[in-house]
Design a protein around this motif. Structure first.
Motif, PDB file in Angstrom:
ATOM      1  N   UNK A  97       0.842  -1.198   0.000  1.00 12.49           N
ATOM      2  CA  UNK A  97       0.000   0.000   0.000  1.00 12.49           C
ATOM      3  C   UNK A  97       0.877   1.248   0.000  1.00 12.49           C
ATOM      4  N   UNK A  98       0.241   2.413  -0.183  1.00 15.07           N
ATOM      5  CA  UNK A  98       1.025   3.646  -0.282  1.00 15.07           C
ATOM      6  C   UNK A  98       0.970   4.513   0.967  1.00 15.07           C
ATOM      7  N   UNK A  99       0.201   4.104   1.991  1.00 17.14           N
ATOM      8  CA  UNK A  99       0.100   4.913   3.203  1.00 17.14           C
ATOM      9  C   UNK A  99       1.061   4.372   4.259  1.00 17.14           C
ATOM     10  N   UNK A 100       2.253   4.887   4.227  1.00 15.57           N
ATOM     11  CA  UNK A 100       3.279   4.678   5.253  1.00 15.57           C
ATOM     12  C   UNK A 100       4.154   5.924   5.238  1.00 15.57           C
ATOM     13  N   UNK A 101       4.850   6.169   6.330  1.00 17.97           N
ATOM     14  CA  UNK A 101       5.522   7.460   6.480  1.00 17.97           C
ATOM     15  C   UNK A 101       6.890   7.318   7.126  1.00 17.97           C
ATOM     16  N   UNK A 102       7.729   8.291   6.850  1.00 17.17           N
ATOM     17  CA  UNK A 102       8.952   8.508   7.608  1.00 17.17           C
ATOM     18  C   UNK A 102       8.644   9.593   8.634  1.00 17.17           C
ATOM     19  N   UNK A 103       8.887   9.312   9.913  1.00 17.85           N
ATOM     20  CA  UNK A 103       8.551  10.235  10.990  1.00 17.85           C
ATOM     21  C   UNK A 103       9.827  10.634  11.720  1.00 17.85           C
ATOM     22  N   UNK A 104      10.187  11.910  11.655  1.00 14.28           N
ATOM     23  CA  UNK A 104      11.456  12.395  12.184  1.00 14.28           C
ATOM     24  C   UNK A 104      11.225  13.616  13.064  1.00 14.28           C
ATOM     25  N   UNK A 105      11.860  13.639  14.234  1.00 21.29           N
ATOM     26  CA  UNK A 105      11.705  14.767  15.143  1.00 21.29           C
ATOM     27  C   UNK A 105      13.009  15.055  15.863  1.00 21.29           C
ATOM     28  N   UNK A 106      13.151  16.295  16.297  1.00 22.18           N
ATOM     29  CA  UNK A 106      14.220  16.698  17.199  1.00 22.18           C
ATOM     30  C   UNK A 106      13.578  17.099  18.516  1.00 22.18           C
ATOM     31  N   UNK A 107      14.102  16.580  19.608  1.00 20.36           N
ATOM     32  CA  UNK A 107      13.574  16.857  20.940  1.00 20.36           C
ATOM     33  C   UNK A 107      14.639  17.575  21.764  1.00 20.36           C
ATOM     34  N   UNK A 108      14.238  18.617  22.464  1.00 20.46           N
ATOM     35  CA  UNK A 108      15.144  19.381  23.319  1.00 20.46           C
ATOM     36  C   UNK A 108      14.441  19.630  24.645  1.00 20.46           C
ATOM     37  N   UNK A 174     -17.945   9.625  13.669  1.00 22.07           N
ATOM     38  CA  UNK A 174     -17.718   8.998  12.372  1.00 22.07           C
ATOM     39  C   UNK A 174     -16.271   8.523  12.356  1.00 22.07           C
ATOM     40  N   UNK A 175     -16.079   7.230  12.628  1.00 24.33           N
ATOM     41  CA  UNK A 175     -14.733   6.704  12.855  1.00 24.33           C
ATOM     42  C   UNK A 175     -14.116   6.180  11.569  1.00 24.33           C
ATOM     43  N   UNK A 176     -12.840   6.514  11.379  1.00 25.57           N
ATOM     44  CA  UNK A 176     -12.041   5.999  10.277  1.00 25.57           C
ATOM     45  C   UNK A 176     -10.698   5.531  10.825  1.00 25.57           C
ATOM     46  N   UNK A 177      -9.875   4.974   9.944  1.00 25.52           N
ATOM     47  CA  UNK A 177      -8.566   4.461  10.380  1.00 25.52           C
ATOM     48  C   UNK A 177      -7.539   4.707   9.294  1.00 25.52           C
ATOM     49  N   UNK A 178      -6.298   4.965   9.691  1.00 29.03           N
ATOM     50  CA  UNK A 178      -5.149   5.002   8.807  1.00 29.03           C
ATOM     51  C   UNK A 178      -4.029   4.224   9.489  1.00 29.03           C
ATOM     52  N   UNK A 179      -3.180   3.538   8.731  1.00 30.86           N
ATOM     53  CA  UNK A 179      -2.203   2.641   9.359  1.00 30.86           C
ATOM     54  C   UNK A 179      -1.055   3.331  10.071  1.00 30.86           C
ATOM     55  N   UNK A 180      -0.828   4.609   9.846  1.00 24.95           N
ATOM     56  CA  UNK A 180       0.297   5.333  10.444  1.00 24.95           C
ATOM     57  C   UNK A 180      -0.202   6.324  11.488  1.00 24.95           C
ATOM     58  N   UNK A 181       0.283   6.188  12.723  1.00 24.94           N
ATOM     59  CA  UNK A 181      -0.089   7.142  13.775  1.00 24.94           C
ATOM     60  C   UNK A 181       0.375   8.551  13.427  1.00 24.94           C
ATOM     61  N   UNK A 182       1.581   8.659  12.877  1.00 27.99           N
ATOM     62  CA  UNK A 182       2.088   9.974  12.497  1.00 27.99           C
ATOM     63  C   UNK A 182       1.167  10.629  11.471  1.00 27.99           C
ATOM     64  N   UNK A 183       0.699   9.853  10.504  1.00 27.03           N
ATOM     65  CA  UNK A 183      -0.188  10.398   9.477  1.00 27.03           C
ATOM     66  C   UNK A 183      -1.538  10.776  10.067  1.00 27.03           C
ATOM     67  N   UNK A 184      -2.046   9.991  11.003  1.00 29.05           N
ATOM     68  CA  UNK A 184      -3.317  10.337  11.639  1.00 29.05           C
ATOM     69  C   UNK A 184      -3.233  11.708  12.312  1.00 29.05           C
ATOM     70  N   UNK A 185      -2.125  11.953  12.995  1.00 22.76           N
ATOM     71  CA  UNK A 185      -1.936  13.256  13.629  1.00 22.76           C
ATOM     72  C   UNK A 185      -1.909  14.375  12.596  1.00 22.76           C
ATOM     73  N   UNK A 186      -1.226  14.136  11.503  1.00 22.53           N
ATOM     74  CA  UNK A 186      -1.124  15.171  10.467  1.00 22.53           C
ATOM     75  C   UNK A 186      -2.467  15.432   9.790  1.00 22.53           C
ATOM     76  N   UNK A 187      -3.284  14.403   9.643  1.00 28.80           N
ATOM     77  CA  UNK A 187      -4.608  14.595   9.054  1.00 28.80           C
ATOM     78  C   UNK A 187      -5.492  15.471   9.934  1.00 28.80           C
ATOM     79  N   UNK A 188      -5.304  15.374  11.248  1.00 29.33           N
ATOM     80  CA  UNK A 188      -6.010  16.284  12.158  1.00 29.33           C
ATOM     81  C   UNK A 188      -5.447  17.695  12.015  1.00 29.33           C
TER      82      UNK A 188
END
Length: 257
Positions: A97-108, A174-188
């Protein structure tokens, strides 16, 4: 945070995409991680190596927290720490499938200061830096602004709708699902959904980048009990996550009065 941290994350995400896409259609050597932590593939490991090479060569003093690396006992002493998920949505990647992501962050200091969530197969690059807003492919994004949970469009798995999590009654959503937690956050963050939530213990690498995208877009984001999020913790986990329509406002969380 150096001014170049966000461009560096973007550079690393694009390099990760080149590595990941080379593995599409090739043998993936799929293995199950111990303790029911899900599958890992040769693509996950190769992307992890790419990210480490790009990021740590540029910031050798930074700590490192990745789903596909061993525990780094020194990361909490570092001036800043990279928190990465090489491929968020590995099962989706395995399935072609095409829904997967690279999730990168810097924490300080426990706070995420720069973030990138990149979905290369659908050409979506979400970026954020602390105090400078959130963007999708260079265009500013904003949440829906909805304040009522009933009738809201939410991203959540069905176990999160169990009555035990809703002391004031399960809402009508109205519940939906996406396989990537990072993408779910971005959709919000971009207002395509009103909220996302998970009440189970969550790995930091799954949500660190996405939570900054959400908050910089202008939506509230907390842990699964309505508390403040803090990253680069010793255990590398948080107590769930809630983003979008405020759980406290909707009286989802038990009263502490």
């Amino acid at each position: 945070m150096p001014a170049t941290d966000l461009p560096l994350l973007i550079e690393a995400a694009r390099a990760a995409a080149e590595t990941a896409t080379r593995h599409i259609g090739a043998p993936l050597d799929v293995r199950e991680k111990p303790g029911g932590q899900g599958p890992v593939t040769s693509a996950d490991l190769a992307v992890n190596d790419t990210l480490a090479e790009v990021l740590l060569s540029a910031r050798p003093a930074y700590g490192w927290l990745s789903e596909e690396s061993g525990h780094d006992p020194t990361r909490m002493l570092a001036p800043s720490t990279f928190i990465v998920d090489p491929i968020d949505g590995t099962r989706s990647f395995i399935d072609g499938a095409d829904i997967w992501a690279h999730s990168l962050a810097v924490c300080d200091g426990g706070q995420v200061t720069a973030a990138v969530v990149y979905l290369p197969l659908v050409d979506k690059l979400y970026t954020a830096s602390l105090g400078h807003g959130a963007y999708l492919n260079g265009t500013p994004i904003a949440p829906s602004g909805r304040t009522e949970l009933n009738g809201a469009r939410v991203l959540a798995t069905s176990p999160n709708m169990a009555p035990k999590f809703w002391p004031n009654g399960v809402p009508n959503v109205k519940r939906s699902h996406r396989p990537s937690l990072a993408y779910r956050l971005c959709l919000v963050a971009e207002g395509r959904f009103d909220a996302m939530f998970t009440f189970r213990e969550t790995w930091e690498w799954d949500i660190a980048a996405g939570t900054l995208v959400v908050s910089e877009a202008g939506a509230p984001v907390t842990d699964g009990k309505g508390g403040a999020l803090r990253f680069n913790t010793e255990g590398g986990t948080v107590d769930g996550v809630w983003a979008g329509v405020s759980g406290a406002t909707c009286r989802i969380f038990p009263s502490t009065d």
